[in-house]
Design an enzyme around this catalytic site. Sequence first.
Site, PDB file in Angstrom:
ATOM      1  N   ASN A   9       0.870  -1.187   0.000  1.00 29.17           N
ATOM      2  CA  ASN A   9       0.000   0.000   0.000  1.00 29.17           C
ATOM      3  C   ASN A   9       0.903   1.232   0.000  1.00 29.17           C
ATOM      4  O   ASN A   9       1.500   1.568   1.014  1.00 29.17           O
ATOM      5  CB  ASN A   9      -0.881  -0.043   1.267  1.00 29.17           C
ATOM      6  CG  ASN A   9      -1.674   1.236   1.476  1.00 29.17           C
ATOM      7  OD1 ASN A   9      -1.786   2.072   0.575  1.00 29.17           O
ATOM      8  ND2 ASN A   9      -2.229   1.394   2.676  1.00 29.17           N
ATOM      9  N   TRP A  10       0.980   1.873  -1.167  1.00 34.70           N
ATOM     10  CA  TRP A  10       1.910   3.011  -1.312  1.00 34.70           C
ATOM     11  C   TRP A  10       1.374   4.273  -0.634  1.00 34.70           C
ATOM     12  O   TRP A  10       2.069   5.276  -0.573  1.00 34.70           O
ATOM     13  CB  TRP A  10       2.191   3.291  -2.796  1.00 34.70           C
ATOM     14  CG  TRP A  10       2.908   2.187  -3.508  1.00 34.70           C
ATOM     15  CD1 TRP A  10       3.212   0.936  -3.025  1.00 34.70           C
ATOM     16  CD2 TRP A  10       3.417   2.213  -4.855  1.00 34.70           C
ATOM     17  NE1 TRP A  10       3.868   0.204  -3.975  1.00 34.70           N
ATOM     18  CE2 TRP A  10       4.014   0.953  -5.113  1.00 34.70           C
ATOM     19  CE3 TRP A  10       3.411   3.170  -5.876  1.00 34.70           C
ATOM     20  CZ2 TRP A  10       4.604   0.632  -6.335  1.00 34.70           C
ATOM     21  CZ3 TRP A  10       4.000   2.860  -7.097  1.00 34.70           C
ATOM     22  CH2 TRP A  10       4.594   1.602  -7.327  1.00 34.70           C
ATOM     23  N   LYS A  11       0.125   4.226  -0.187  1.00 38.58           N
ATOM     24  CA  LYS A  11      -0.524   5.386   0.443  1.00 38.58           C
ATOM     25  C   LYS A  11      -0.365   6.628  -0.442  1.00 38.58           C
ATOM     26  O   LYS A  11      -0.327   6.500  -1.662  1.00 38.58           O
ATOM     27  CB  LYS A  11       0.031   5.600   1.854  1.00 38.58           C
ATOM     28  CG  LYS A  11      -0.031   4.339   2.707  1.00 38.58           C
ATOM     29  CD  LYS A  11       0.116   4.583   4.172  1.00 38.58           C
ATOM     30  CE  LYS A  11       0.041   3.258   4.907  1.00 38.58           C
ATOM     31  NZ  LYS A  11      -0.046   3.404   6.354  1.00 38.58           N
ATOM     32  N   HIS A  94      -9.648   1.070   5.063  1.00 38.20           N
ATOM     33  CA  HIS A  94      -8.362   1.238   5.755  1.00 38.20           C
ATOM     34  C   HIS A  94      -8.564   2.196   6.928  1.00 38.20           C
ATOM     35  O   HIS A  94      -9.356   3.132   6.844  1.00 38.20           O
ATOM     36  CB  HIS A  94      -7.317   1.791   4.779  1.00 38.20           C
ATOM     37  CG  HIS A  94      -5.938   1.779   5.349  1.00 38.20           C
ATOM     38  ND1 HIS A  94      -5.501   2.726   6.235  1.00 38.20           N
ATOM     39  CD2 HIS A  94      -4.900   0.916   5.174  1.00 38.20           C
ATOM     40  CE1 HIS A  94      -4.253   2.448   6.587  1.00 38.20           C
ATOM     41  NE2 HIS A  94      -3.864   1.355   5.951  1.00 38.20           N
ATOM     42  N   GLU A  96      -6.955   4.598   7.971  1.00 35.54           N
ATOM     43  CA  GLU A  96      -6.744   6.022   7.658  1.00 35.54           C
ATOM     44  C   GLU A  96      -7.974   6.618   6.971  1.00 35.54           C
ATOM     45  O   GLU A  96      -8.254   7.807   7.125  1.00 35.54           O
ATOM     46  CB  GLU A  96      -5.470   6.168   6.798  1.00 35.54           C
ATOM     47  CG  GLU A  96      -4.224   5.924   7.647  1.00 35.54           C
ATOM     48  CD  GLU A  96      -3.018   5.376   6.892  1.00 35.54           C
ATOM     49  OE1 GLU A  96      -2.980   5.466   5.656  1.00 35.54           O
ATOM     50  OE2 GLU A  96      -2.108   4.846   7.567  1.00 35.54           O
ATOM     51  N   GLU A 162      -5.489  -5.276  10.713  1.00 34.44           N
ATOM     52  CA  GLU A 162      -4.487  -4.234  10.924  1.00 34.44           C
ATOM     53  C   GLU A 162      -4.786  -3.481  12.218  1.00 34.44           C
ATOM     54  O   GLU A 162      -5.590  -2.525  12.210  1.00 34.44           O
ATOM     55  CB  GLU A 162      -4.525  -3.229   9.771  1.00 34.44           C
ATOM     56  CG  GLU A 162      -4.178  -3.790   8.429  1.00 34.44           C
ATOM     57  CD  GLU A 162      -3.584  -2.728   7.519  1.00 34.44           C
ATOM     58  OE1 GLU A 162      -2.435  -2.886   7.115  1.00 34.44           O
ATOM     59  OE2 GLU A 162      -4.268  -1.717   7.257  1.00 34.44           O
ATOM     60  N   GLY A 168       2.314   2.088  10.994  1.00 32.40           N
ATOM     61  CA  GLY A 168       3.253   3.200  10.856  1.00 32.40           C
ATOM     62  C   GLY A 168       3.970   3.582  12.137  1.00 32.40           C
ATOM     63  O   GLY A 168       4.603   4.637  12.207  1.00 32.40           O
ATOM     64  N   SER A 200       3.370  -2.158  10.471  1.00 35.41           N
ATOM     65  CA  SER A 200       4.825  -2.112  10.684  1.00 35.41           C
ATOM     66  C   SER A 200       5.539  -3.405  10.292  1.00 35.41           C
ATOM     67  O   SER A 200       6.511  -3.817  10.928  1.00 35.41           O
ATOM     68  CB  SER A 200       5.138  -1.744  12.144  1.00 35.41           C
ATOM     69  OG  SER A 200       4.656  -0.446  12.434  1.00 35.41           O
ATOM     70  N   GLY A 221       2.774  -1.160   4.360  1.00 31.36           N
ATOM     71  CA  GLY A 221       2.699   0.265   4.023  1.00 31.36           C
ATOM     72  C   GLY A 221       4.089   0.828   3.778  1.00 31.36           C
ATOM     73  O   GLY A 221       4.653   0.693   2.690  1.00 31.36           O
ATOM     74  N   GLY A 222       4.668   1.428   4.814  1.00 31.19           N
ATOM     75  CA  GLY A 222       5.953   2.119   4.693  1.00 31.19           C
ATOM     76  C   GLY A 222       7.029   1.324   3.971  1.00 31.19           C
ATOM     77  O   GLY A 222       7.731   1.861   3.097  1.00 31.19           O
TER      78      GLY A 222
HETATM   79  P1  PGA Z   1       2.697   0.245   7.752  1.00 30.46           P
HETATM   80  O1  PGA Z   1       1.237   0.447   7.125  1.00 30.46           O
HETATM   81  O2  PGA Z   1       3.279  -1.008   7.143  1.00 30.46           O
HETATM   82  O3  PGA Z   1       3.453   1.473   7.338  1.00 30.46           O
HETATM   83  O4  PGA Z   1       2.528   0.122   9.222  1.00 30.46           O
HETATM   84  C1  PGA Z   1       0.371  -0.638   6.919  1.00 30.46           C
HETATM   85  C2  PGA Z   1      -0.910  -0.137   6.317  1.00 30.46           C
HETATM   86  O5  PGA Z   1      -1.321   0.990   6.601  1.00 30.46           O
HETATM   87  O6  PGA Z   1      -1.564  -0.849   5.535  1.00 30.46           O
END
Ligand code: PGA
Length: 247
Positions: A9-11, A94, A96, A162, A168, A200, A221-222
Amino acid sequence: MRRPIVVGNWKMYTRAADATILATTLRDNLARLPEAEIVLCPPAVWISEVLAVVGRGRIELGAQNMYFEVEGAFTGEISPLMIRDVAKYVIIGHSERREHFGETDEIVNEKTIAALEAGLVPIVCVGERKKKNNPAEPVAELKAALEEIPKKRLTDIVVAYEPVWAIGTGDNAAPEYVARVINQLREVGLAETPVLYGGSVNSKNIAAYAARPEIDGVLVGGASIRSSEFVKICETWARVKHFRSQA
Ligand code: PGA
């Protein structure tokens, strides 16, 4: 047999050139990993660019969000059918989106239904906000997301557990704990549904998740926008899950 999946997930990261470089590097490095389904979810404006780089086949694409109507006067929104033209997956609910854009359980449910109707594979995200040993919150979110979806369609979705506190933060959830929550989520009728962990995940902790048979995949994500990290994550996942499926 549930399939192993790694989702990146490149956000809201990557400018056009970054997206192309990242996609090219991943295409070149992941070509020889047929044992896992690898899904890239770039920002929506770059999905077509990334598709042009990776082609159809080895790497699948996904969107990070969508609207539940198929078309209409909804300025700024993206339809499931538009996504279907360029991608196979879509991340729904998600944390967010829930936190910053007011997505409720009802909206997540409507979007999940709309994604299925459009022939997309929804990756439905659930997870508790605070760090506590209580799977009740993600289980309730999952039940709400799957409301009115026939049992036979549950093999057409993917669920991502999640925990919000792990996203994050570098505070990844213990694999044993994740396995326990996933077992509870499966009781909602997910025996054949791939269930992923996200929060993470990186190249150092990936092996511990891969070793748990309860966890079918990861949502990254990151670490997914750092090509060497993401390649290592995919390699570990494919290797461990492949051996497991042969055992
Ligand atoms: P993260 O994000 O790996 O940066 O913790 C995961 C996500 O939001 O799907």
